[in-house]
Design an enzyme around this catalytic site. Structure first.
Site, mmCIF file in Angstrom:
data_model
loop_
_atom_site.group_PDB
_atom_site.id
_atom_site.type_symbol
_atom_site.label_atom_id
_atom_site.label_comp_id
_atom_site.label_asym_id
_atom_site.label_seq_id
_atom_site.Cartn_x
_atom_site.Cartn_y
_atom_site.Cartn_z
ATOM 1 N N LYS A 159 44.771 18.389 78.085
ATOM 2 C CA LYS A 159 44.136 19.691 78.348
ATOM 3 C C LYS A 159 42.624 19.456 78.321
ATOM 4 C CE LYS A 159 44.521 24.484 76.718
ATOM 5 N NZ LYS A 159 44.684 25.189 77.984
HETATM 6 N N1 PMP Z 1 49.568 25.094 81.863
HETATM 7 C C1 PMP Z 1 48.235 25.136 81.790
HETATM 8 C C2 PMP Z 1 47.432 24.553 82.897
HETATM 9 C C3 PMP Z 1 47.596 25.723 80.685
HETATM 10 O O1 PMP Z 1 46.270 25.785 80.603
HETATM 11 C C4 PMP Z 1 48.391 26.285 79.651
HETATM 12 C C5 PMP Z 1 47.743 26.945 78.472
HETATM 13 N N2 PMP Z 1 47.427 26.004 77.479
HETATM 14 C C6 PMP Z 1 49.793 26.218 79.777
HETATM 15 C C7 PMP Z 1 50.337 25.610 80.896
HETATM 16 C C8 PMP Z 1 50.704 26.770 78.710
HETATM 17 O O2 PMP Z 1 50.649 25.977 77.556
HETATM 18 P P1 PMP Z 1 50.886 26.590 76.110
HETATM 19 O O3 PMP Z 1 52.194 27.259 76.142
HETATM 20 O O4 PMP Z 1 50.874 25.423 75.207
HETATM 21 O O5 PMP Z 1 49.782 27.527 75.858
#
Ligand code: PMP
Length: 306
Positions: A159
């Site tokens: 991320k």
């Molecule tokens: N995909 C992307 C590109 C994101 O930025 C996020 C948010 N973090 C998610 C999926 C969902 O991840 P999470 O459930 O861990 O928030």
């Protein structure tokens, strides 16, 4: 709309006043995007504030840093402790948590060596990401003309700050077309995810979601929903989804820390299923909304009480 603030932010091990949490204009990451971050939610429960899967988020932060060659100056345990301290210090009940690790001020040019690795944690109140109505009515989506960044170009499971230009372009394009959110395909033309959400479809009672090899972020909400589905005898399959599969699905929804579980009602002007939250989405969403409030004994281990 101005953002809602709290009194304090955590920066490099110290608690500072919100208005003093500033950085230099020559902060390396501001220019080149080599930073890593997390989005976490804290919920107010009968036993006080609880952070949803705090350790898993901080572990993903550490993994993201590792994938871009950044050395985290704080351990996962220290980051979790700092988050809880910050929540207590702010007398915070419910909202969003944003940890970020970035190359700070001290050196310009692409190579980050010579710039310090700085870490901060901010928290603020934040309601439903895609609007209060979205939970039942669902959101209108558009398959973006922008493809999701490719895993041959960058480590897509991390991320990383800079990656979000891809998400911003897709969201802006969707909202400019009168939609609520975008859906991005990968460079192979299969469905990847939303700009900040993972995606699921339901077909003949089976829950289907793209595999990590589709170049998606390994969402923590995604993993949680897959577990909840399995625990409730709903079959879960990770496989590539084509745009045609999406349009023909019985139900579709997004998962994410910000979006939580948000049904998808329309894609490219085509109604999905009944055009609002479907029954399997509702079932999973109800369990999810109960568990984050501490009302599901089985999933109490996912809550880190402050
Ligand atoms: N995909 C992307 C590109 C994101 O930025 C996020 C948010 N973090 C998610 C999926 C969902 O991840 P999470 O459930 O861990 O928030």
């Amino acid at each position: 709309m101005a953002m809602q603030t709290v009194p304090y932010i955590w920066m490099n091990g110290k608690i500072v006043k919100w208005e003093n949490a500033n950085i230099h204009i020559l902060t390396h990451t501001l220019h080149y995007g080599a930073g890593v971050f997390e989005g976490i939610r804290c919920y107010n429960t009968a036993c006080g504030p609880a952070v949803f899967r705090l350790k898993d988020h901080m572990k993903r932060l550490e993994d993201s840093a590792k994938l871009i060659g950044m050395k985290m100056p704080f351990s996962v345990a220290e980051m979790c402790k700092a988050t809880k301290e910050l929540i207590r210090k702010n007398k915070f009940k419910e909202g969003y948590i944003r940890p970020i690790a970035y190359y700070g001020y001290g050196k310009m040019g692409l190579g980050p060596k010579g710039a310090p690795t700085d870490v901060a944690i901010a928290i603020w109140p934040w309601g439903k990401y895609l609007g209060e109505d979205s939970v039942t009515k669902g959101v209108k989506c558009k398959i973006s003309k922008w493809r999701r960044i490719d895993s041959r170009t960058v480590p897509t499971t991390a991320k990383v700050c800079g990656y979000y230009i891809n998400s911003i372009l897709a969201s802006e394009d969707a909202t400019a077309s009168g939609c609520d959110e975008a859906i991005l395909l990968n460079t192979q033309g299969n469905v990847a995810e939303g700009p900040g959400e993972n995606i699921f479809i339901v077909k003949k009672g089976v829950l289907i979601t793209p595999p990590l090899s589709a170049g998606i972020l390994p969402g923590i909400t995604r993993k949680s929903i897959m577990q909840i589905a399995k625990d409730n005898k709903i079959k879960v399959v990770e496989k590539n989804i084509t745009p045609a599969d999406l349009y023909k699905s019985d139900e579709a929804f997004f998962t994410g820390t910000a979006a939580e579980v948000t049904p998808i009602s329309v894609i490219d002007g085509k109604k999905i299923g009944i055009g609002r939250r479907g029954p399997i989405t509702e079932k999973l969403q109800t369990i999810f909304y109960d568990l984050i409030k501490g009302k599901e004994k089985k999933y109490l281990l996912w809550l880190d009480f402050v």
